[in-house]
Motif scaffolding. Structure first.
Motif, short mmCIF file in Angstrom:
data_model
loop_
_atom_site.label_atom_id
_atom_site.label_comp_id
_atom_site.label_asym_id
_atom_site.label_seq_id
_atom_site.Cartn_x
_atom_site.Cartn_y
_atom_site.Cartn_z
N LEU A 209 0.83 -1.20 0.00
CA LEU A 209 0.00 0.00 0.00
C LEU A 209 0.87 1.25 0.00
O LEU A 209 0.60 2.21 -0.74
CB LEU A 209 -0.93 -0.01 1.21
CG LEU A 209 -1.89 1.17 1.35
CD1 LEU A 209 -2.74 1.34 0.10
CD2 LEU A 209 -2.77 0.98 2.56
N LEU A 210 1.94 1.25 0.79
CA LEU A 210 2.86 2.39 0.80
C LEU A 210 3.51 2.57 -0.56
O LEU A 210 3.59 3.69 -1.08
CB LEU A 210 3.92 2.21 1.88
CG LEU A 210 3.57 2.75 3.27
CD1 LEU A 210 2.31 2.14 3.83
CD2 LEU A 210 4.73 2.54 4.22
N ALA A 211 3.93 1.47 -1.16
CA ALA A 211 4.55 1.54 -2.49
C ALA A 211 3.56 2.11 -3.50
O ALA A 211 3.95 2.90 -4.39
CB ALA A 211 5.05 0.16 -2.92
N ALA A 212 2.29 1.76 -3.38
CA ALA A 212 1.27 2.26 -4.31
C ALA A 212 1.05 3.77 -4.14
O ALA A 212 0.89 4.49 -5.12
CB ALA A 212 -0.04 1.50 -4.12
N ILE A 213 1.04 4.24 -2.88
CA ILE A 213 0.90 5.69 -2.64
C ILE A 213 2.08 6.42 -3.26
O ILE A 213 1.92 7.45 -3.92
CB ILE A 213 0.79 5.99 -1.13
CG1 ILE A 213 -0.54 5.45 -0.58
CG2 ILE A 213 0.92 7.49 -0.87
CD1 ILE A 213 -0.64 5.50 0.95
N PRO B 264 -1.98 11.80 -4.62
CA PRO B 264 -2.36 13.01 -5.38
C PRO B 264 -3.83 13.40 -5.25
O PRO B 264 -4.15 14.58 -5.27
CB PRO B 264 -2.01 12.66 -6.82
CG PRO B 264 -0.99 11.60 -6.73
CD PRO B 264 -1.30 10.83 -5.46
N ALA B 265 -4.70 12.43 -5.10
CA ALA B 265 -6.13 12.73 -4.95
C ALA B 265 -6.40 13.49 -3.65
O ALA B 265 -7.46 14.09 -3.50
CB ALA B 265 -6.95 11.44 -4.99
N ARG B 266 -5.45 13.47 -2.72
CA ARG B 266 -5.64 14.10 -1.42
C ARG B 266 -4.74 15.32 -1.22
O ARG B 266 -4.78 15.94 -0.16
CB ARG B 266 -5.40 13.08 -0.32
CG ARG B 266 -6.33 11.86 -0.42
CD ARG B 266 -6.08 10.91 0.70
NE ARG B 266 -6.38 11.52 1.97
CZ ARG B 266 -7.57 11.49 2.58
NH1 ARG B 266 -8.58 10.89 2.02
NH2 ARG B 266 -7.74 12.07 3.76
N GLN B 267 -3.92 15.64 -2.20
CA GLN B 267 -3.00 16.76 -2.04
C GLN B 267 -3.76 18.07 -1.92
O GLN B 267 -4.85 18.22 -2.46
CB GLN B 267 -2.00 16.80 -3.19
CG GLN B 267 -1.00 15.66 -3.09
CD GLN B 267 -0.04 15.59 -4.26
OE1 GLN B 267 -0.12 16.35 -5.21
NE2 GLN B 267 0.87 14.63 -4.19
N GLY B 268 -3.18 19.00 -1.18
CA GLY B 268 -3.82 20.30 -0.97
C GLY B 268 -4.72 20.34 0.24
O GLY B 268 -5.34 21.38 0.51
N ARG B 269 -4.78 19.28 1.01
CA ARG B 269 -5.63 19.22 2.20
C ARG B 269 -4.85 19.42 3.50
O ARG B 269 -5.40 19.29 4.58
CB ARG B 269 -6.35 17.87 2.28
CG ARG B 269 -7.26 17.58 1.12
CD ARG B 269 -7.93 16.24 1.32
NE ARG B 269 -8.70 15.86 0.15
CZ ARG B 269 -9.49 14.81 0.10
NH1 ARG B 269 -9.62 14.02 1.15
NH2 ARG B 269 -10.16 14.54 -1.00
N GLY B 270 -3.54 19.66 3.38
CA GLY B 270 -2.74 19.87 4.57
C GLY B 270 -2.13 18.62 5.15
O GLY B 270 -1.51 18.66 6.22
#
Length: 156
Positions: free
Chosen positions: A13-17, A80-86
């Protein structure tokens, strides 16, 4: 959201992120960034991988290494889908607090010279450039930030 040590079974899962987070940099750099080739099972076993989880699922990660005199921020990755949320900011806060908890006077990191957006972000966070060097075929920018509250920087 909680930050905790990564668990052994979470290595894929970490590798996928990391794949999703660093994938957009491949065309700019011309090859896969080093975090995409890391051994996350080994990082977890060494106690160097931490995750930011939400509802029990990792959504971001940080890899840190303890060295004499500093904590090295080896890798930080937010989906990337969660970037910009702090979430990256939360992980940076964690790394700096962990350095202070361990009594280390600074956090060091390096990033690719072409990752100008990341360099600017670290500079806004108080990291100063300490040098540039080509290592393993990558042009790297090295940065460091003093950590207040560590035994080495606390007023006496």
């Amino acid at each position: 959201m909680t930050i905790r040590p990564a668990r052994f079974g979470e290595a894929p899962l970490l590798a996928a992120i990391v794949e999703r987070a660093y994938g957009p940099w491949v065309p700019a750099i011309g090859r896969r960034p080093m975090p995409m080739e890391d051994d996350y099972a080994a990082r977890i076993a060494a106690g160097e991988a931490w995750v930011l989880e939400e509802a029990g699922a990792p959504v971001a990660l940080v890899v840190i290494e303890r060295h004499a005199g500093h904590l090295l921020l080896d890798n930080i990755a937010v989906d990337p889908a969660r970037q910009g949320r702090g979430e990256g900011r939360l992980l940076l806060d964690f790394v700096e607090a962990e350095a202070a908890r361990l009594g280390l006077p600074e956090v060091r990191l390096y990033t690719n010279v072409l990752m100008e957006r990341n360099i600017a972000l670290y500079a806004r966070r108080g990291y100063a450039e300490t040098g540039r060097e080509v290592q393993k075929g990558f042009s790297r920018v090295f940065m460091a930030k003093p950590v207040s509250g560590s035994a080495a920087t606390a007023p006496r």
